[in-house]
Write a protein that holds these residues in place. Structure first.
Motif, PDB file in Angstrom:
ATOM      1  N   LEU A 194     -11.079  -2.999  -4.824  1.00 38.33           N
ATOM      2  CA  LEU A 194     -10.156  -1.931  -5.164  1.00 38.33           C
ATOM      3  C   LEU A 194      -8.784  -2.213  -4.560  1.00 38.33           C
ATOM      4  CD1 LEU A 194     -12.177   1.399  -4.703  1.00 38.33           C
ATOM      5  CD2 LEU A 194     -11.570   0.257  -6.841  1.00 38.33           C
ATOM      6  N   TYR A 195      -7.772  -1.940  -5.348  1.00 41.31           N
ATOM      7  CA  TYR A 195      -6.386  -2.033  -4.895  1.00 41.31           C
ATOM      8  C   TYR A 195      -5.869  -0.590  -4.792  1.00 41.31           C
ATOM      9  CZ  TYR A 195      -7.052  -6.826  -6.430  1.00 41.31           C
ATOM     10  OH  TYR A 195      -7.548  -8.102  -6.613  1.00 41.31           O
ATOM     11  N   SER A 196      -5.476  -0.182  -3.614  1.00 40.29           N
ATOM     12  CA  SER A 196      -5.210   1.238  -3.374  1.00 40.29           C
ATOM     13  C   SER A 196      -3.775   1.507  -2.953  1.00 40.29           C
ATOM     14  CB  SER A 196      -6.157   1.770  -2.294  1.00 40.29           C
ATOM     15  OG  SER A 196      -7.502   1.542  -2.667  1.00 40.29           O
ATOM     16  N   VAL A 197      -3.342   2.736  -3.264  1.00 44.61           N
ATOM     17  CA  VAL A 197      -2.063   3.268  -2.794  1.00 44.61           C
ATOM     18  C   VAL A 197      -2.377   4.540  -2.023  1.00 44.61           C
ATOM     19  CG1 VAL A 197       0.221   4.112  -3.423  1.00 44.61           C
ATOM     20  CG2 VAL A 197      -0.891   2.368  -4.847  1.00 44.61           C
ATOM     21  N   ILE A 198      -2.052   4.560  -0.740  1.00 41.77           N
ATOM     22  CA  ILE A 198      -2.343   5.698   0.113  1.00 41.77           C
ATOM     23  C   ILE A 198      -1.029   6.402   0.437  1.00 41.77           C
ATOM     24  CG2 ILE A 198      -3.493   6.495   2.193  1.00 41.77           C
ATOM     25  CD1 ILE A 198      -5.280   4.845   0.307  1.00 41.77           C
ATOM     26  N   THR A 199      -0.909   7.658   0.016  1.00 41.07           N
ATOM     27  CA  THR A 199       0.302   8.439   0.275  1.00 41.07           C
ATOM     28  C   THR A 199      -0.034   9.554   1.263  1.00 41.07           C
ATOM     29  OG1 THR A 199       1.091   8.025  -1.977  1.00 41.07           O
ATOM     30  CG2 THR A 199       2.173   9.770  -0.730  1.00 41.07           C
ATOM     31  N   GLU A 200       0.613   9.526   2.407  1.00 38.52           N
ATOM     32  CA  GLU A 200       0.419  10.569   3.409  1.00 38.52           C
ATOM     33  C   GLU A 200       1.643  11.480   3.399  1.00 38.52           C
ATOM     34  OE1 GLU A 200      -0.633  11.226   8.153  1.00 38.52           O
ATOM     35  OE2 GLU A 200      -0.430   9.194   7.342  1.00 38.52           O
ATOM     36  N   TYR A 201       1.461  12.687   2.859  1.00 40.79           N
ATOM     37  CA  TYR A 201       2.554  13.635   2.768  1.00 40.79           C
ATOM     38  C   TYR A 201       2.821  14.312   4.106  1.00 40.79           C
ATOM     39  CZ  TYR A 201       2.165  13.075  -2.270  1.00 40.79           C
ATOM     40  OH  TYR A 201       2.137  12.542  -3.548  1.00 40.79           O
ATOM     41  N   ALA A 202       1.750  14.534   4.853  1.00 39.22           N
ATOM     42  CA  ALA A 202       1.826  15.159   6.175  1.00 39.22           C
ATOM     43  C   ALA A 202       0.482  14.918   6.840  1.00 39.22           C
ATOM     44  CB  ALA A 202       2.121  16.657   6.048  1.00 39.22           C
ATOM     45  N   PRO A 203       0.379  15.112   8.151  1.00 36.80           N
ATOM     46  CA  PRO A 203      -0.915  14.933   8.810  1.00 36.80           C
ATOM     47  C   PRO A 203      -1.999  15.770   8.136  1.00 36.80           C
ATOM     48  CG  PRO A 203       0.826  15.151  10.444  1.00 36.80           C
ATOM     49  CD  PRO A 203       1.459  15.430   9.112  1.00 36.80           C
ATOM     50  N   GLY A 204      -3.068  15.114   7.706  1.00 34.14           N
ATOM     51  CA  GLY A 204      -4.158  15.804   7.046  1.00 34.14           C
ATOM     52  C   GLY A 204      -3.979  15.964   5.547  1.00 34.14           C
ATOM     53  N   GLN A 205      -2.813  15.601   5.015  1.00 32.80           N
ATOM     54  CA  GLN A 205      -2.546  15.686   3.574  1.00 32.80           C
ATOM     55  C   GLN A 205      -2.359  14.264   3.033  1.00 32.80           C
ATOM     56  OE1 GLN A 205       0.799  18.390   3.091  1.00 32.80           O
ATOM     57  NE2 GLN A 205      -0.609  19.991   2.490  1.00 32.80           N
ATOM     58  N   VAL A 206      -3.482  13.676   2.596  1.00 31.75           N
ATOM     59  CA  VAL A 206      -3.481  12.286   2.145  1.00 31.75           C
ATOM     60  C   VAL A 206      -4.025  12.207   0.729  1.00 31.75           C
ATOM     61  CG1 VAL A 206      -4.349   9.960   2.600  1.00 31.75           C
ATOM     62  CG2 VAL A 206      -3.818  11.483   4.510  1.00 31.75           C
ATOM     63  N   VAL A 207      -3.318  11.469  -0.129  1.00 32.36           N
ATOM     64  CA  VAL A 207      -3.777  11.224  -1.493  1.00 32.36           C
ATOM     65  C   VAL A 207      -3.944   9.719  -1.670  1.00 32.36           C
ATOM     66  CG1 VAL A 207      -3.195  11.355  -3.947  1.00 32.36           C
ATOM     67  CG2 VAL A 207      -2.686  13.276  -2.447  1.00 32.36           C
ATOM     68  N   ALA A 208      -5.126   9.303  -2.141  1.00 38.33           N
ATOM     69  CA  ALA A 208      -5.417   7.888  -2.330  1.00 38.33           C
ATOM     70  C   ALA A 208      -5.582   7.587  -3.811  1.00 38.33           C
ATOM     71  CB  ALA A 208      -6.680   7.503  -1.570  1.00 38.33           C
ATOM     72  N   GLU A 209      -4.892   6.560  -4.290  1.00 38.31           N
ATOM     73  CA  GLU A 209      -5.036   6.096  -5.666  1.00 38.31           C
ATOM     74  C   GLU A 209      -5.746   4.747  -5.644  1.00 38.31           C
ATOM     75  OE1 GLU A 209      -1.146   6.678  -7.886  1.00 38.31           O
ATOM     76  OE2 GLU A 209      -0.505   6.798  -5.800  1.00 38.31           O
ATOM     77  N   HIS A 210      -6.814   4.607  -6.424  1.00 42.27           N
ATOM     78  CA  HIS A 210      -7.602   3.386  -6.416  1.00 42.27           C
ATOM     79  C   HIS A 210      -7.567   2.721  -7.790  1.00 42.27           C
ATOM     80  CE1 HIS A 210      -8.947   4.815  -2.587  1.00 42.27           C
ATOM     81  NE2 HIS A 210      -9.566   5.859  -3.117  1.00 42.27           N
ATOM     82  N   PHE A 211      -7.376   1.416  -7.819  1.00 45.70           N
ATOM     83  CA  PHE A 211      -7.292   0.642  -9.056  1.00 45.70           C
ATOM     84  C   PHE A 211      -8.220  -0.565  -8.969  1.00 45.70           C
ATOM     85  CE2 PHE A 211      -3.353   2.761  -8.092  1.00 45.70           C
ATOM     86  CZ  PHE A 211      -3.033   3.414  -9.274  1.00 45.70           C
ATOM     87  N   THR A 212      -8.707  -0.990 -10.105  1.00 50.89           N
ATOM     88  CA  THR A 212      -9.604  -2.136 -10.138  1.00 50.89           C
ATOM     89  C   THR A 212      -8.864  -3.448 -10.358  1.00 50.89           C
ATOM     90  OG1 THR A 212     -10.011  -1.789 -12.502  1.00 50.89           O
ATOM     91  CG2 THR A 212     -11.525  -0.732 -10.947  1.00 50.89           C
ATOM     92  N   ALA A 213      -7.547  -3.398 -10.575  1.00 47.56           N
ATOM     93  CA  ALA A 213      -6.750  -4.610 -10.758  1.00 47.56           C
ATOM     94  C   ALA A 213      -5.376  -4.405 -10.132  1.00 47.56           C
ATOM     95  CB  ALA A 213      -6.607  -4.943 -12.242  1.00 47.56           C
ATOM     96  N   ARG A 214      -4.823  -5.475  -9.575  1.00 49.93           N
ATOM     97  CA  ARG A 214      -3.513  -5.371  -8.946  1.00 49.93           C
ATOM     98  C   ARG A 214      -2.443  -4.991  -9.971  1.00 49.93           C
ATOM     99  NH1 ARG A 214      -2.018  -7.578  -4.205  1.00 49.93           N
ATOM    100  NH2 ARG A 214      -3.763  -9.042  -4.248  1.00 49.93           N
ATOM    101  N   ALA A 215      -2.560  -5.533 -11.193  1.00 49.73           N
ATOM    102  CA  ALA A 215      -1.581  -5.241 -12.229  1.00 49.73           C
ATOM    103  C   ALA A 215      -1.565  -3.751 -12.565  1.00 49.73           C
ATOM    104  CB  ALA A 215      -1.864  -6.069 -13.483  1.00 49.73           C
TER     105      ALA A 215
END
Length: 213
Positions: free
Chosen positions: A124-145
């Motif tokens: 998995l290729y992921s993007v982790i966005t932390e808006y504030a402590p305890g507020q995290v959104v993770a995006e997961h992809f099966t390809a880098r493209a």
């Protein structure tokens, strides 16, 4: 975007055998609503409902603004009913139009579609966005493209029209992540890679790669 999920410190879950359609609404850099649905039409109805009838944004979405949202939604519905395409699909044009309208009021809309397969991908290729402590959104992809394309699409949300992202950044994930992070300050954006632990059924950080901020 793909596969947005809210999570804590636990390992990322392996994909399940169905497709989900996520909706995330932010106000003043805070997540005020996040849920997932079985169909894009259901997600769209809930999006319009949350924006116009919910107490979540009652102080921001006035009666006049709610009327603008309904008018825009109804116009797109009529257009799609008379056209060759149906609402939904790879790009939710209605929510995209609503996002551009709501952005003027400090409200951000994010949607994602996750087509999950019975056989979990090995990486998995992921993007982790932390808006504030305890507020995290993770995006997961099966390809880098796919992750790169999502970062481009996400960055374009902050411009009135496409084509404003510097050409040097279009294929550079680090530059794209930095651009998104700049618009979301003080939020942070981190790129990670993980591999499937088949025995445990969870994804673990790839020991050969380091997080990119």
């Amino acid at each position: 975007m793909n596969a947005l999920v809210t999570q804590g410190d636990s390992d990322k879950p392996a994909p399940g055998p169905h497709t989900t359609y996520d909706l995330i609404i932010c106000h003043q850099d805070r997540i005020v609503f996040h849920d997932h649905y079985e169909a894009p039409e259901q997600r769209l109805r809930m999006c319009v409902g949350i924006l116009t009838n919910s107490d979540v944004l009652a102080d921001t979405i006035t009666a006049t603004r709610a009327a603008q949202i309904r008018d825009l939604h109804n116009a797109y519905v009529a257009q799609r009913q008379n056209g060759p395409q149906e609402i939904g699909g790879a790009r939710d044009e209605v929510v995209d139009a609503l996002a551009k309208l709501c952005r003027e009021w400090g409200v951000q809309l994010y949607v994602s579609t996750t087509a999950k397969k019975s056989a979990a991908p090995e990486r998995l290729y992921s993007v982790i966005t932390e808006y504030a402590p305890g507020q995290v959104v993770a995006e997961h992809f099966t390809a880098r493209a796919s992750r790169t394309a999502s970062l481009v699409e996400r960055a374009e949300h902050f411009f009135a029209s496409p084509g404003h992202i510097p050409a040097i950044a279009l294929t550079d994930e680090l530059r794209l992540a930095a651009l998104v992070s700049m618009f979301l300050m003080p939020a942070t954006v981190t790129l990670t890679e993980s591999v499937l632990d088949a025995d445990e059924g969870v994804y673990r950080p790839d020991s050969n790669t380091s997080p990119i901020r």
